[in-house]
Motif scaffolding. Structure first.
Motif, PDB file in Angstrom:
ATOM      1  N   LYS A 142      12.257   4.085  10.244  1.00 38.12           N
ATOM      2  CA  LYS A 142      12.900   2.903   9.850  1.00 38.12           C
ATOM      3  C   LYS A 142      11.894   1.778   9.360  1.00 38.12           C
ATOM      4  O   LYS A 142      12.116   1.215   8.381  1.00 38.12           O
ATOM      5  N   ALA A 143      10.811   1.929  10.037  1.00 40.82           N
ATOM      6  CA  ALA A 143       9.669   0.935   9.494  1.00 40.82           C
ATOM      7  C   ALA A 143       9.226   1.318   8.136  1.00 40.82           C
ATOM      8  O   ALA A 143       9.128   0.372   7.272  1.00 40.82           O
ATOM      9  N   VAL A 144       9.057   2.799   8.007  1.00 41.47           N
ATOM     10  CA  VAL A 144       8.637   3.034   6.643  1.00 41.47           C
ATOM     11  C   VAL A 144       9.665   2.731   5.646  1.00 41.47           C
ATOM     12  O   VAL A 144       9.237   2.374   4.627  1.00 41.47           O
ATOM     13  N   GLY A 145      10.718   2.913   5.853  1.00 45.85           N
ATOM     14  CA  GLY A 145      11.789   2.555   5.035  1.00 45.85           C
ATOM     15  C   GLY A 145      11.724   1.180   4.473  1.00 45.85           C
ATOM     16  O   GLY A 145      11.809   0.635   3.451  1.00 45.85           O
ATOM     17  N   TYR A 146      11.546   0.256   5.494  1.00 49.79           N
ATOM     18  CA  TYR A 146      11.509  -1.242   5.402  1.00 49.79           C
ATOM     19  C   TYR A 146      10.114  -1.518   4.562  1.00 49.79           C
ATOM     20  O   TYR A 146      10.315  -2.247   3.317  1.00 49.79           O
ATOM     21  N   LEU A 147       8.925  -0.870   4.846  1.00 48.23           N
ATOM     22  CA  LEU A 147       7.785  -1.224   4.074  1.00 48.23           C
ATOM     23  C   LEU A 147       8.104  -0.443   2.579  1.00 48.23           C
ATOM     24  O   LEU A 147       7.538  -1.095   1.600  1.00 48.23           O
ATOM     25  N   GLU A 148       8.678   0.898   2.458  1.00 48.31           N
ATOM     26  CA  GLU A 148       8.932   1.277   1.102  1.00 48.31           C
ATOM     27  C   GLU A 148       9.568   0.288   0.284  1.00 48.31           C
ATOM     28  O   GLU A 148       9.394   0.173  -0.932  1.00 48.31           O
ATOM     29  N   GLY A 149      10.774  -0.526   0.901  1.00 41.32           N
ATOM     30  CA  GLY A 149      11.563  -1.245   0.117  1.00 41.32           C
ATOM     31  C   GLY A 149      10.685  -2.469  -0.544  1.00 41.32           C
ATOM     32  O   GLY A 149      11.243  -2.922  -1.463  1.00 41.32           O
ATOM     33  N   LEU A 150       9.611  -2.803   0.388  1.00 45.94           N
ATOM     34  CA  LEU A 150       8.770  -3.934  -0.028  1.00 45.94           C
ATOM     35  C   LEU A 150       7.553  -3.518  -1.179  1.00 45.94           C
ATOM     36  O   LEU A 150       6.860  -4.228  -1.589  1.00 45.94           O
ATOM     37  N   GLU A 151       7.633  -2.137  -1.314  1.00 42.87           N
ATOM     38  CA  GLU A 151       6.757  -1.586  -2.201  1.00 42.87           C
ATOM     39  C   GLU A 151       5.373  -1.680  -1.813  1.00 42.87           C
ATOM     40  O   GLU A 151       4.303  -1.598  -2.289  1.00 42.87           O
ATOM     41  N   LEU A 152       5.330  -1.556  -0.279  1.00 40.37           N
ATOM     42  CA  LEU A 152       3.890  -1.578   0.386  1.00 40.37           C
ATOM     43  C   LEU A 152       3.239  -0.059   0.710  1.00 40.37           C
ATOM     44  O   LEU A 152       2.154  -0.066   0.971  1.00 40.37           O
ATOM     45  N   LEU A 153       4.182   0.822   0.500  1.00 41.69           N
ATOM     46  CA  LEU A 153       3.584   2.163   0.691  1.00 41.69           C
ATOM     47  C   LEU A 153       4.702   3.061  -0.121  1.00 41.69           C
ATOM     48  O   LEU A 153       5.698   2.744  -0.660  1.00 41.69           O
ATOM     49  N   HIS A 154       4.205   4.394  -0.109  1.00 42.33           N
ATOM     50  CA  HIS A 154       4.939   5.274  -1.096  1.00 42.33           C
ATOM     51  C   HIS A 154       4.650   6.616  -0.182  1.00 42.33           C
ATOM     52  O   HIS A 154       3.974   6.902   0.543  1.00 42.33           O
ATOM     53  N   ARG A 155       5.919   7.546  -0.568  1.00 43.58           N
ATOM     54  CA  ARG A 155       5.814   8.824   0.327  1.00 43.58           C
ATOM     55  C   ARG A 155       5.532   9.866  -0.549  1.00 43.58           C
ATOM     56  O   ARG A 155       5.460   9.939  -1.977  1.00 43.58           O
ATOM     57  N   GLU A 156       4.660  10.951   0.046  1.00 45.51           N
ATOM     58  CA  GLU A 156       4.171  12.165  -1.051  1.00 45.51           C
ATOM     59  C   GLU A 156       4.239  13.264  -0.082  1.00 45.51           C
ATOM     60  O   GLU A 156       4.248  13.298   1.281  1.00 45.51           O
ATOM     61  N   ARG A 157       3.965  14.422  -0.529  1.00 41.47           N
ATOM     62  CA  ARG A 157       3.861  15.823   0.253  1.00 41.47           C
ATOM     63  C   ARG A 157       2.482  16.273   0.339  1.00 41.47           C
ATOM     64  O   ARG A 157       1.943  16.356  -0.735  1.00 41.47           O
ATOM     65  N   ASP A 170      -3.571  -1.268  -5.033  1.00 40.63           N
ATOM     66  CA  ASP A 170      -2.722  -2.297  -5.853  1.00 40.63           C
ATOM     67  C   ASP A 170      -1.506  -2.750  -5.103  1.00 40.63           C
ATOM     68  O   ASP A 170      -0.666  -3.567  -5.816  1.00 40.63           O
ATOM     69  N   MET A 171      -1.209  -2.495  -3.663  1.00 40.38           N
ATOM     70  CA  MET A 171      -0.016  -2.874  -3.040  1.00 40.38           C
ATOM     71  C   MET A 171      -0.005  -4.400  -3.129  1.00 40.38           C
ATOM     72  O   MET A 171       1.144  -4.910  -2.953  1.00 40.38           O
ATOM     73  N   TRP A 172      -1.116  -4.778  -2.691  1.00 42.49           N
ATOM     74  CA  TRP A 172      -0.954  -6.413  -2.465  1.00 42.49           C
ATOM     75  C   TRP A 172      -0.615  -7.194  -4.210  1.00 42.49           C
ATOM     76  O   TRP A 172      -0.083  -8.026  -4.009  1.00 42.49           O
ATOM     77  N   LEU A 173      -1.226  -6.374  -5.011  1.00 45.07           N
ATOM     78  CA  LEU A 173      -0.746  -7.162  -6.259  1.00 45.07           C
ATOM     79  C   LEU A 173       0.593  -6.917  -6.534  1.00 45.07           C
ATOM     80  O   LEU A 173       1.430  -7.963  -6.990  1.00 45.07           O
ATOM     81  N   ARG A 174       1.038  -5.866  -6.165  1.00 46.03           N
ATOM     82  CA  ARG A 174       2.557  -5.462  -6.436  1.00 46.03           C
ATOM     83  C   ARG A 174       3.407  -6.451  -5.688  1.00 46.03           C
ATOM     84  O   ARG A 174       4.521  -7.026  -6.142  1.00 46.03           O
ATOM     85  N   THR A 175       3.003  -6.757  -4.545  1.00 44.54           N
ATOM     86  CA  THR A 175       3.757  -7.704  -3.553  1.00 44.54           C
ATOM     87  C   THR A 175       3.474  -9.136  -4.059  1.00 44.54           C
ATOM     88  O   THR A 175       4.830  -9.804  -4.246  1.00 44.54           O
ATOM     89  N   TRP A 176       2.585  -9.600  -4.617  1.00 42.84           N
ATOM     90  CA  TRP A 176       2.317 -10.728  -5.299  1.00 42.84           C
ATOM     91  C   TRP A 176       3.392 -11.092  -6.453  1.00 42.84           C
ATOM     92  O   TRP A 176       4.064 -11.980  -6.621  1.00 42.84           O
ATOM     93  N   LEU A 177       3.408  -9.889  -7.349  1.00 46.36           N
ATOM     94  CA  LEU A 177       4.131 -10.108  -8.319  1.00 46.36           C
ATOM     95  C   LEU A 177       5.569  -9.863  -8.156  1.00 46.36           C
ATOM     96  O   LEU A 177       6.427 -10.945  -8.603  1.00 46.36           O
ATOM     97  N   THR A 178       5.974  -9.307  -7.215  1.00 45.52           N
ATOM     98  CA  THR A 178       7.452  -9.399  -6.674  1.00 45.52           C
ATOM     99  C   THR A 178       7.565 -10.894  -6.249  1.00 45.52           C
ATOM    100  O   THR A 178       9.093 -11.162  -6.305  1.00 45.52           O
ATOM    101  N   SER A 179       6.758 -11.337  -5.334  1.00 50.53           N
ATOM    102  CA  SER A 179       7.290 -12.635  -4.855  1.00 50.53           C
ATOM    103  C   SER A 179       7.234 -13.666  -6.045  1.00 50.53           C
ATOM    104  O   SER A 179       8.252 -14.545  -6.033  1.00 50.53           O
ATOM    105  N   ALA A 180       6.678 -13.404  -7.019  1.00 50.44           N
ATOM    106  CA  ALA A 180       6.569 -14.350  -8.191  1.00 50.44           C
ATOM    107  C   ALA A 180       7.889 -14.212  -8.992  1.00 50.44           C
ATOM    108  O   ALA A 180       8.869 -15.280  -9.173  1.00 50.44           O
TER     109      ALA A 180
END
Length: 271
Positions: A142-157, A170-180
């Motif tokens: 549930k926590a991962v899904g929430y963070l993924e929705g904010l683009e703060l992490l991504h999944r891989e195998r 780059d995650m903080w930059l993406r968060t900043w741009l999303t907020s903007a």
């Protein structure tokens, strides 16, 4: 004593002070403690909204037991899997999570993010997160899904086909741009409301103040580029050729995949 450990009674006084809306400095003054002691205590135990004296006391006992175990069983040269004092790493992760909670993240999402930030690889499997945080797989999911929705992490195998959750630089930059972008959307919505209710009405005037506030905030966060600059950047992003992308990667000393992802993100921002 001011330099001694917090007692159970101290923690109850802290909880009462937070309930009454007192600041850290005032609570510390009443306890005869440094403000930093109260700040650290609250930050590592859920933040001002979630702080509970009994829970903080139990967490302190657990940390003491882990510290004692590390002292008696770990050889001095090996203070942690990554060459660091595990007690200090845990304390910082708790402090970081507490800050994220105060900024609005749900507690479990904050703990997952703190675990990833404080891991050299910036990546952990679901099983590793469950083991570190001592919570259920459902809580981690549930926590991962929430963070993924904010683009703060991504999944891989990984090579063993296990799902890994990772962060990048780059995650903080993406968060900043999303907020903007969110602030810009709020400004646009408020502007349509002004047209509906008319600027001369109380509702219209209120919405216009909202429009001006979020428009200024969006400009400040995005650097406030002019319309011409945005248009030129958008055109450049759309017309970059594969050869141009390769030259850009060489100039920045980036992998081609990172340049391609950055160009895609820039195109989204320019829309």
């Amino acid at each position: 004593m001011p330099g001694g450990r917090l007692t159970d009674e101290d923690r109850r006084d802290i909880a009462v002070g937070l309930t009454r809306g007192l600041g850290y400095a005032e609570i510390a003054r009443r306890l005869g403690r440094p403000t930093s002691t109260v700040t650290r205590e609250v930050g590592r135990n859920g933040g001002p909204r979630d702080y509970r004296a009994d829970r903080a006391h139990r967490a302190t006992l657990r940390r003491a037991r882990r510290r004692k175990s590390a002292t008696h069983h770990e050889p001095p040269a090996a203070v942690g899997a990554e060459g660091r004092d595990p007690v200090a790493v845990l304390a910082f992760a708790e402090e970081f999570a507490g800050l994220m909670v105060r900024m609005g993240l749900p507690r479990m999402a904050a703990r997952v993010l703190a675990s990833l930030v404080t891991t050299d690889a910036g990546a952990l499997t679901a099983a590793e997160l469950v083991g570190r945080l001592r919570v259920s797989p459902a809580s981690v999911s549930k926590a991962v899904g929430y963070l993924e929705g904010l683009e703060l992490l991504h999944r891989e195998r990984d090579a063993r086909r296990r799902e890994r959750y990772s962060i990048d630089d780059d995650m903080w930059l993406r968060t900043w741009l999303t907020s903007a972008r969110t602030n810009a959307m709020l400004a646009e919505t408020a502007e349509r409301g002004v047209e509906v209710f008319d600027h001369a009405t109380p509702v219209g005037a209120r919405l216009d103040r909202m429009r001006r506030f979020f428009a200024q905030l969006a400009d400040d966060m995005s650097g406030g580029p002019s319309t011409d600059v945005v248009a030129v950047l958008g055109a450049l992003v759309r017309t970059v050729t594969p050869e141009g992308a390769d030259r850009l990667a060489a100039e920045l000393d980036w992998p081609p995949d990172r340049v391609a992802e950055a160009l895609r993100d820039a195109e989204q921002v320019m829309r």
